[in-house]
Design a protein around this motif. Structure first.
Motif, PDB file in Angstrom:
ATOM      1  N   VAL A 106      19.094  19.331  -0.047  1.00  0.00           N
ATOM      2  CA  VAL A 106      17.824  19.450  -0.662  1.00  0.00           C
ATOM      3  C   VAL A 106      18.051  19.697  -2.007  1.00  0.00           C
ATOM      4  O   VAL A 106      17.237  19.708  -3.065  1.00  0.00           O
ATOM      5  CB  VAL A 106      16.909  20.702  -0.121  1.00  0.00           C
ATOM      6  N   GLU A 107      19.555  20.523  -2.367  1.00  0.00           N
ATOM      7  CA  GLU A 107      19.654  20.876  -3.827  1.00  0.00           C
ATOM      8  C   GLU A 107      19.824  19.690  -4.867  1.00  0.00           C
ATOM      9  O   GLU A 107      19.569  20.194  -5.978  1.00  0.00           O
ATOM     10  CB  GLU A 107      21.268  21.544  -3.707  1.00  0.00           C
ATOM     11  N   GLN A 108      19.844  18.575  -4.327  1.00  0.00           N
ATOM     12  CA  GLN A 108      19.634  17.213  -5.257  1.00  0.00           C
ATOM     13  C   GLN A 108      18.472  17.267  -5.963  1.00  0.00           C
ATOM     14  O   GLN A 108      18.326  16.752  -7.012  1.00  0.00           O
ATOM     15  CB  GLN A 108      20.120  16.323  -4.714  1.00  0.00           C
ATOM     16  N   PHE A 109      17.310  17.869  -5.309  1.00  0.00           N
ATOM     17  CA  PHE A 109      16.065  18.014  -5.873  1.00  0.00           C
ATOM     18  C   PHE A 109      15.790  19.169  -7.165  1.00  0.00           C
ATOM     19  O   PHE A 109      14.847  19.053  -7.757  1.00  0.00           O
ATOM     20  CB  PHE A 109      15.024  18.134  -4.899  1.00  0.00           C
ATOM     21  N   SER A 110      17.031  20.034  -6.978  1.00  0.00           N
ATOM     22  CA  SER A 110      16.625  21.079  -7.884  1.00  0.00           C
ATOM     23  C   SER A 110      16.563  20.637  -9.370  1.00  0.00           C
ATOM     24  O   SER A 110      17.369  19.947  -9.757  1.00  0.00           O
ATOM     25  CB  SER A 110      17.761  22.150  -7.687  1.00  0.00           C
ATOM     26  N   GLY A 111      15.731  21.438 -10.064  1.00  0.00           N
ATOM     27  CA  GLY A 111      15.908  21.334 -11.596  1.00  0.00           C
ATOM     28  C   GLY A 111      14.248  20.904 -11.909  1.00  0.00           C
ATOM     29  O   GLY A 111      13.489  21.119 -11.256  1.00  0.00           O
ATOM     30  N   THR A 112      14.061  20.565 -13.380  1.00  0.00           N
ATOM     31  CA  THR A 112      12.938  20.564 -13.937  1.00  0.00           C
ATOM     32  C   THR A 112      12.676  18.839 -14.147  1.00  0.00           C
ATOM     33  O   THR A 112      13.578  18.446 -14.941  1.00  0.00           O
ATOM     34  CB  THR A 112      12.617  21.157 -15.158  1.00  0.00           C
ATOM     35  N   TRP A 113      11.638  18.428 -13.535  1.00  0.00           N
ATOM     36  CA  TRP A 113      11.479  16.804 -13.687  1.00  0.00           C
ATOM     37  C   TRP A 113      10.112  16.529 -14.304  1.00  0.00           C
ATOM     38  O   TRP A 113       9.248  17.370 -14.120  1.00  0.00           O
ATOM     39  CB  TRP A 113      11.328  16.260 -12.344  1.00  0.00           C
TER      40      TRP A 113
ATOM     41  N   MET B 293      -4.856  12.276 -16.373  1.00  0.00           N
ATOM     42  CA  MET B 293      -4.526  12.638 -17.709  1.00  0.00           C
ATOM     43  C   MET B 293      -3.159  13.502 -17.695  1.00  0.00           C
ATOM     44  O   MET B 293      -2.603  13.562 -18.398  1.00  0.00           O
ATOM     45  CB  MET B 293      -5.455  13.241 -18.517  1.00  0.00           C
ATOM     46  N   ALA B 294      -3.182  14.320 -16.799  1.00  0.00           N
ATOM     47  CA  ALA B 294      -2.049  15.329 -16.479  1.00  0.00           C
ATOM     48  C   ALA B 294      -0.652  14.526 -16.415  1.00  0.00           C
ATOM     49  O   ALA B 294      -0.336  13.449 -15.735  1.00  0.00           O
ATOM     50  CB  ALA B 294      -2.519  16.294 -15.516  1.00  0.00           C
ATOM     51  N   LYS B 295       0.295  15.081 -17.224  1.00  0.00           N
ATOM     52  CA  LYS B 295       1.690  14.740 -17.121  1.00  0.00           C
ATOM     53  C   LYS B 295       2.454  16.049 -16.710  1.00  0.00           C
ATOM     54  O   LYS B 295       3.253  16.537 -17.527  1.00  0.00           O
ATOM     55  CB  LYS B 295       2.156  14.279 -18.677  1.00  0.00           C
ATOM     56  N   PRO B 296       2.440  16.101 -15.480  1.00  0.00           N
ATOM     57  CA  PRO B 296       3.128  17.576 -15.096  1.00  0.00           C
ATOM     58  C   PRO B 296       4.511  17.316 -14.973  1.00  0.00           C
ATOM     59  O   PRO B 296       5.142  16.486 -14.899  1.00  0.00           O
ATOM     60  CB  PRO B 296       2.509  17.604 -13.532  1.00  0.00           C
ATOM     61  N   ASN B 297       5.073  18.712 -15.273  1.00  0.00           N
ATOM     62  CA  ASN B 297       6.408  18.855 -14.752  1.00  0.00           C
ATOM     63  C   ASN B 297       6.623  19.555 -13.517  1.00  0.00           C
ATOM     64  O   ASN B 297       5.849  20.222 -12.989  1.00  0.00           O
ATOM     65  CB  ASN B 297       7.239  20.062 -15.953  1.00  0.00           C
ATOM     66  N   LEU B 298       7.682  18.863 -12.641  1.00  0.00           N
ATOM     67  CA  LEU B 298       7.838  19.447 -11.648  1.00  0.00           C
ATOM     68  C   LEU B 298       9.250  20.216 -11.387  1.00  0.00           C
ATOM     69  O   LEU B 298      10.142  19.857 -11.722  1.00  0.00           O
ATOM     70  CB  LEU B 298       8.066  18.237 -10.352  1.00  0.00           C
ATOM     71  N   VAL B 299       8.981  21.404 -10.982  1.00  0.00           N
ATOM     72  CA  VAL B 299      10.109  22.372 -11.067  1.00  0.00           C
ATOM     73  C   VAL B 299      10.539  22.700  -9.697  1.00  0.00           C
ATOM     74  O   VAL B 299       9.867  23.304  -8.894  1.00  0.00           O
ATOM     75  CB  VAL B 299      10.028  23.750 -11.801  1.00  0.00           C
ATOM     76  N   ILE B 300      11.606  22.419  -9.145  1.00  0.00           N
ATOM     77  CA  ILE B 300      12.193  22.533  -7.684  1.00  0.00           C
ATOM     78  C   ILE B 300      13.267  23.375  -7.860  1.00  0.00           C
ATOM     79  O   ILE B 300      14.292  23.223  -8.538  1.00  0.00           O
ATOM     80  CB  ILE B 300      12.553  21.290  -7.120  1.00  0.00           C
ATOM     81  N   SER B 301      13.247  24.595  -6.862  1.00  0.00           N
ATOM     82  CA  SER B 301      14.562  25.437  -6.945  1.00  0.00           C
ATOM     83  C   SER B 301      14.593  25.826  -5.408  1.00  0.00           C
ATOM     84  O   SER B 301      13.856  25.735  -4.480  1.00  0.00           O
ATOM     85  CB  SER B 301      14.279  26.742  -7.756  1.00  0.00           C
ATOM     86  N   VAL B 302      15.808  26.348  -4.920  1.00  0.00           N
ATOM     87  CA  VAL B 302      16.059  26.647  -3.961  1.00  0.00           C
ATOM     88  C   VAL B 302      16.655  28.088  -3.763  1.00  0.00           C
ATOM     89  O   VAL B 302      17.832  28.167  -4.480  1.00  0.00           O
ATOM     90  CB  VAL B 302      17.156  25.767  -2.955  1.00  0.00           C
ATOM     91  N   ASP B 303      16.314  29.025  -2.974  1.00  0.00           N
ATOM     92  CA  ASP B 303      16.880  30.328  -3.237  1.00  0.00           C
ATOM     93  C   ASP B 303      17.996  30.569  -2.068  1.00  0.00           C
ATOM     94  O   ASP B 303      18.165  29.823  -1.247  1.00  0.00           O
ATOM     95  CB  ASP B 303      16.172  31.528  -3.101  1.00  0.00           C
ATOM     96  N   GLY B 304      18.823  31.703  -1.976  1.00  0.00           N
ATOM     97  CA  GLY B 304      19.804  31.897  -1.205  1.00  0.00           C
ATOM     98  C   GLY B 304      19.406  31.983   0.256  1.00  0.00           C
ATOM     99  O   GLY B 304      20.370  31.753   1.145  1.00  0.00           O
ATOM    100  N   ALA B 305      18.097  32.054   0.680  1.00  0.00           N
ATOM    101  CA  ALA B 305      17.800  32.408   1.901  1.00  0.00           C
ATOM    102  C   ALA B 305      17.135  31.016   2.341  1.00  0.00           C
ATOM    103  O   ALA B 305      16.592  30.862   3.592  1.00  0.00           O
ATOM    104  CB  ALA B 305      16.441  33.445   2.081  1.00  0.00           C
TER     105      ALA B 305
END
Length: 133
Positions: free
Chosen positions: A2-9, A36-48
């Motif tokens: 899943v880590e490959q998805f981490s970041g701001t898109w 009309m919305a142009k969202p940013n998608l922010v994905i992160s994974v924590d240690g758990a």
């Protein structure tokens, strides 16, 4: 995994999204704002292993936190109360939302360095493309 998805898109392309929103029952005014919305998608994974997926736009910011394969209650950006499960299948994050006897699927995957989100409701398919910021 899943880590490959981490970041701001950031959203760079959206195809057929209005028809998808109609298919899931979104009203006219909300669809206009959603288009009309142009969202940013922010994905992160924590240690758990808890994944956070935040959609940020001038219209609305929503966030879900979940573990793979564990059902949770979600309030969607358009106000639906869904039972949602996200799985990891063949390199894709597959999100299934069920409500009022209906089911929609959102498949997110990384292709050529871009994140694509395929939104599927019955025979209606929308594709939203994001690029890493």
């Amino acid at each position: 995994m899943v880590e490959q998805f981490s970041g701001t898109w950031t959203l760079t392309a959206s195809e057929n999204f209005d028809d998808y929103m109609k298919a899931i029952g979104v009203g006219f005014a909300t669809r206009q704002m959603g288009n009309m919305a142009k969202p940013n998608l922010v994905i992160s994974v924590d240690g758990a292993g808890v994944i956070s997926m935040k959609s940020e736009s001038t219209f609305k910011t929503t966030e879900i936190k979940f573990k793979i394969n564990e059902e949770f209650d979600e309030t969607t950006a358009d106000g639906r109360q869904t039972k949602t499960t996200i799985t990891f299948e063949n390199g894709k994050l597959v999100q299934k939302q069920t409500w009022d006897g209906k089911t929609t699927t959102l498949e997110r995957e990384i292709q050529d360095g871009k994140l694509t989100a395929k939104c599927i409701m019955d025979d209606v398919v929308a594709v939203r493309t994001y690029e890493k910021v």
